[in-house]
Design an enzyme around this catalytic site. Structure first.
Site, PDB file in Angstrom:
ATOM      1  N   HIS A 108      31.924  16.983  13.565  1.00  0.00           N
ATOM      2  CA  HIS A 108      31.101  18.003  14.221  1.00  0.00           C
ATOM      3  C   HIS A 108      31.731  19.385  14.000  1.00  0.00           C
ATOM      4  O   HIS A 108      32.941  19.554  14.182  1.00  0.00           O
ATOM      5  CB  HIS A 108      31.004  17.701  15.713  1.00  0.00           C
ATOM      6  N   MET A 140      21.138  13.076  10.441  1.00  0.00           N
ATOM      7  CA  MET A 140      20.311  13.752  11.444  1.00  0.00           C
ATOM      8  C   MET A 140      19.469  12.793  12.275  1.00  0.00           C
ATOM      9  O   MET A 140      18.337  13.112  12.623  1.00  0.00           O
ATOM     10  CB  MET A 140      19.410  14.787  10.751  1.00  0.00           C
ATOM     11  N   ARG A 141      19.999  11.628  12.573  1.00  0.00           N
ATOM     12  CA  ARG A 141      19.321  10.700  13.469  1.00  0.00           C
ATOM     13  C   ARG A 141      20.322  10.271  14.524  1.00  0.00           C
ATOM     14  O   ARG A 141      21.521  10.114  14.218  1.00  0.00           O
ATOM     15  CB  ARG A 141      18.860   9.415  12.738  1.00  0.00           C
ATOM     16  N   LEU A 142      19.849  10.061  15.739  1.00  0.00           N
ATOM     17  CA  LEU A 142      20.736   9.516  16.773  1.00  0.00           C
ATOM     18  C   LEU A 142      20.943   8.046  16.475  1.00  0.00           C
ATOM     19  O   LEU A 142      19.995   7.344  16.130  1.00  0.00           O
ATOM     20  CB  LEU A 142      20.093   9.663  18.151  1.00  0.00           C
ATOM     21  N   ASN A 188      30.472  16.586   2.828  1.00  0.00           N
ATOM     22  CA  ASN A 188      31.510  15.739   3.424  1.00  0.00           C
ATOM     23  C   ASN A 188      31.570  14.372   2.748  1.00  0.00           C
ATOM     24  O   ASN A 188      32.658  13.810   2.577  1.00  0.00           O
ATOM     25  CB  ASN A 188      31.276  15.568   4.935  1.00  0.00           C
ATOM     26  N   GLY A 246      25.521  16.608   1.884  1.00  0.00           N
ATOM     27  CA  GLY A 246      26.475  15.574   1.506  1.00  0.00           C
ATOM     28  C   GLY A 246      27.815  16.091   1.034  1.00  0.00           C
ATOM     29  O   GLY A 246      28.540  15.388   0.329  1.00  0.00           O
TER      30      GLY A 246
HETATM   31  C1  GRF Z   1      28.593  19.423   8.649  1.00  0.00           C
HETATM   32  O1  GRF Z   1      28.793  20.718   9.121  1.00  0.00           O
HETATM   33  C2  GRF Z   1      28.904  18.413   9.715  1.00  0.00           C
HETATM   34  O2  GRF Z   1      29.935  18.820  10.564  1.00  0.00           O
HETATM   35  C3  GRF Z   1      27.615  18.347  10.477  1.00  0.00           C
HETATM   36  O3  GRF Z   1      26.620  18.435   9.498  1.00  0.00           O
HETATM   37  C4  GRF Z   1      27.120  19.142   8.365  1.00  0.00           C
HETATM   38  C5  GRF Z   1      26.926  18.279   7.167  1.00  0.00           C
HETATM   39  O4  GRF Z   1      27.258  18.937   5.984  1.00  0.00           O
HETATM   40  N1  GRF Z   1      27.574  17.152  11.282  1.00  0.00           N
HETATM   41  P1  GRF Z   1      27.321  18.125   4.613  1.00  0.00           P
HETATM   42  O5  GRF Z   1      25.977  17.411   4.458  1.00  0.00           O
HETATM   43  O6  GRF Z   1      28.464  17.173   4.674  1.00  0.00           O
HETATM   44  O7  GRF Z   1      27.501  19.158   3.554  1.00  0.00           O
END
Ligand code: GRF
Length: 204
Positions: free
Chosen positions: A111, A92-94, A15, A13
């Site tokens: 990404h 982590m789910r589509l 981000n 988390g």
């Molecule tokens: C990040 O590298 C993002 O680009 C990818 O998953 C990671 C998530 O990191 N999709 P966080 O949970 O935000 O620390």
């Protein structure tokens, strides 16, 4: 009018936190209203609680393979908070048609590579193994493919001699935390226009 943002995360988390720190301040055109997480006990949930942001836990497991029903549960949870913009951040789910049609052109993902290079789960590892000299970050609209939607913004990040997956991922993450809030702000300010795959972002 402040744009109401929902963030979907499964793991650390960071981000999510970067979005909250940048957006949940006075005068911001957008605000993170809710964290939706599918993993009970994820670090993202602790971060949301510490930041005073609402949490919706929507565990995917009871839904089995019924992706549409899981998507519908996500939509319902987001609607409860009147979310207008959905940011995937390590979710982590589509996500499928049910979620995408509920928020047309309003679902973003971040990404850790310069798409279309290295889509999927292990982008920093693949960049190191391939031997590229530059990788980076992409923020894109989500479509039904894996990391295939129209690109909104990218930042290049150098790959250094001796980098392993963790070193590169950490360098990329710093740029993720800068780019994602910038894109959300641009959308909230009406500065992002998409025509097919071509997305333009105008300066403020
Ligand atoms: C990040 O590298 C993002 O680009 C990818 O998953 C990671 C998530 O990191 N999709 P966080 O949970 O935000 O620390």
């Amino acid at each position: 009018m402040t744009m109401r943002v929902g963030v979907l995360a499964s793991g650390s988390g960071s981000n999510f936190s970067a979005l909250v720190d940048a957006l949940n301040v006075s005068g911001s055109p957008a605000r993170v209203e809710v964290l939706l997480c599918n993993v009970p006990g994820a670090r993202a949930v602790q971060r949301a609680q510490a930041a005073g942001v609402a949490v919706e836990l929507v565990d995917h497991r009871p839904f089995g393979k019924d992706r549409a029903a899981y998507d519908a549960a996500i939509v319902e949870a987001l609607r409860k908070h009147q979310v207008e913009l959905v940011c995937l951040a390590g979710f982590m789910r589509l996500v499928g048609e049910t979620l995408l049609s509920a928020f047309p052109s309003r679902v973003l993902n971040i990404h850790p590579a310069l798409l279309p290079s290295f889509p999927g789960m292990h982008a920093p590892r693949q960049a190191v193994e391939y031997g590229v000299k530059v990788s980076g970050v992409t923020v894109h609209f989500v479509d039904e493919g894996t990391d295939t939607g129209p690109v909104i913004a990218q930042t290049a990040v150098p790959v250094m001699e001796g980098d392993d997956e963790a070193a590169l991922a950490a360098r990329i993450l710093v740029e993720e935390h800068r780019l994602y809030p910038q894109v959300v702000r641009a959308i909230a300010e009406g500065r992002v226009k998409a025509t097919g795959r071509k997305v333009s972002v105008t300066a403020r």
